[in-house]
Scaffold this active site. Structure first.
Site, mmCIF file in Angstrom:
data_model
loop_
_atom_site.group_PDB
_atom_site.id
_atom_site.type_symbol
_atom_site.label_atom_id
_atom_site.label_comp_id
_atom_site.label_asym_id
_atom_site.label_seq_id
_atom_site.Cartn_x
_atom_site.Cartn_y
_atom_site.Cartn_z
ATOM 1 N N SER A 135 43.750 0.693 78.884
ATOM 2 C CA SER A 135 44.178 1.672 77.870
ATOM 3 C C SER A 135 45.177 1.071 76.893
ATOM 4 C CB SER A 135 44.828 2.854 78.592
ATOM 5 O OG SER A 135 45.569 3.644 77.688
ATOM 6 N N GLU A 137 47.662 2.510 76.044
ATOM 7 C CA GLU A 137 48.998 2.887 76.542
ATOM 8 C C GLU A 137 49.717 1.687 77.170
ATOM 9 O OE1 GLU A 137 50.954 5.999 76.697
ATOM 10 O OE2 GLU A 137 49.690 6.126 74.936
ATOM 11 N N TYR A 159 51.980 6.034 83.752
ATOM 12 C CA TYR A 159 50.543 5.885 83.488
ATOM 13 C C TYR A 159 50.250 4.499 82.892
ATOM 14 C CZ TYR A 159 46.030 6.379 81.103
ATOM 15 O OH TYR A 159 44.742 6.174 80.665
#
Ligand code: NAP
Ligand code: F7E
Length: 344
Positions: A135, A137, A159
């Site tokens: 991701s 992120e 996360y």
């Protein structure tokens, strides 16, 4: 021979689009399903007659070994995760277990079923190819913009940190055991099937609900956050292409266009002829403990080597989602459930 694919996370947004894509490509598709009576299985009911299911959970090593042994897949797509970032501050350990350790468990299951280990490396024949859903992120407080495969990671949430572990352990198994294991570093991608807790769907649902007189206000957090948003249907094609390349490698996938949350609201409300400023309320409770302020993808590697191209730009995506929600909200008794889910 018909190729066999196993998808974890098949009940999610990406899982459903990927299953459709692989079925259209002629694969036999298996989905890993968790729980006694998974309520989200109905989301893929329209495909169910063409799919096969196998029980398993990313928290349970033995179930993954058994699933891979049963399916004998050519390709495994690990899309299963707790994907909502705010939840990762509330249940950090669980999110780390599923999103981080879960990747290790799938890799271990492949390694065990393939008989790899110790000094034994894969010779490439009949090996199981593995895709990990990494991701953007992981870039978090990004060291440079746009972000590419070599950009340093600075995750801003449990996360993102768990995804970074999953990313590195995937690369490690490729380098240690010669496994065909790759990560797709995907930027935000959305669709009418997006969970109602994510900001684009929250906005499209509210635009539809307000237009139809069912709702008046939309509560949001940080309107200035900037993302590189694309259409999920386009991004699952990139996942499949990555596993067809001659050599395994990691790829950034995104559109290269930046928009703020404010832009998303404006596009959605304009589409139904509403003034967003009359309806949006800022709720400090929705601001994150550590925000990812700006993300934008440099997808040159994916475009050059895989020939991947997105087909839907962000304004068209938002309008597609609003149109779908106008239909859904108008006919659905589920509107209350969707609203509840979007209240995070
Ligand atoms: P999603 O709609 O939230 O779906 C997540 C899936 O993970 C669901 O099918 C869920 O199944 C499954 N899952 C959760 N916990 C599990 C467990 N313990 N064992 C097995 N499966 C489990 O997510 P998505 O948007 O499709 O994203 C797919 C993947 O890409 C995720 O790994 C996500 O982190 C990653 N990703 C997404 C984006 C994006 O913008 N969408 C961008 C980059 C990366 P249940 O029905 O059992 O709950
Ligand atoms: O937030 C801001 C929020 O929850 C986007 C996941 O698929 O993509 C997704 O993660 C932005 C953030 O997605 C609200 O602060 C403002 O800056 O839609 P989101 P995300 O956190 O970017 C990545 C790539 C993944 O890997 C994840 O799995 O919007 N924002 N107000 C809000 N966000 C939400 N959810 N709700 C608000 O009210």
């Amino acid at each position: 021979m018909t190729r066999r694919a196993l998808i974890t996370g098949i009940t999610g947004q990406d899982g459903s689009y990927l299953a459709e894509h692989l079925l259209a490509e002629g694969y036999q598709v298996w989905g890993l399903i968790r729980g006694q009576a998974n309520p989200r299985k109905s989301r893929i009911s329209r495909l169910a007659s063409n799919l096969s299911f196998v029980d398993g959970d990313l928290m349970d090593q033995a179930s993954l070994v058994s699933a891979i042994d049963t399916v004998q897949p050519d390709e495994v797509y690990n899309l299963g995760a707790i994907s909502f970032v705010p939840m990762s501050w509330q249940q950090a350990e669980l999110v780390t277990e599923v999103n981080g350790m879960g990747v290790l468990r799938v890799l271990e299951a492949i390694r065990m079923v393939s008989g790899l280990g110790g000094s034994q490396r894969n010779d490439g024949h009949g090996q199981i190819r593995f895709y990990q859903a990494s991701s953007s992120e992981m870039f978090g407080k990004a060291a440079e913009t746009p972000q590419r495969e070599t950009t340093l990671f600075h995750p801003r949430s449990p996360y993102g940190a768990a995804k970074a572990y999953g990313h590195f352990i995937t690369r490690n198994y490729r380098e240690s055991f010669g496994m065909y294991a790759v990560s797709g570093m995907l930027f935000n991608h959305e669709s009418p099937r997006r969970g109602a807790e994510f900001v684009t769907r929250k906005i499209s649902l509210a635009a539809a609900g307000i237009k139809l007189g069912l709702q008046d206000k939309l509560r949001l957090g940080n309107l200035s956050a900037v993302r590189d948003w694309g259409f999920a249907g386009d991004y699952v094609r990139a996942m499949h292409l990555m596993l067809q390349a001659d050599e395994p490698d990691d790829y950034v996938v995104g559109s290269g266009a930046m928009h703020s949350v404010r832009d998303a609201v404006r596009i959605a409300f304009d589409h139904v002829g509403l003034d967003w400023q009359e309806h949006v309320v800022i709720d400090p409770e929705l601001v994150r403990p550590a925000e990812v302020e700006i993300l934008c993808a440099d997808s040159h590697r994916a475009r050059g080597r895989l020939g991947w191209r997105p087909t839907v730009d962000f304004p068209a995506l938002m309008r597609m989602m609003v149109d779908a929600d106008l239909e859904q909200v108008a006919r659905e008794h589920e509107y209350g459930d969707l609203l509840l889910a979007s209240s995070w």
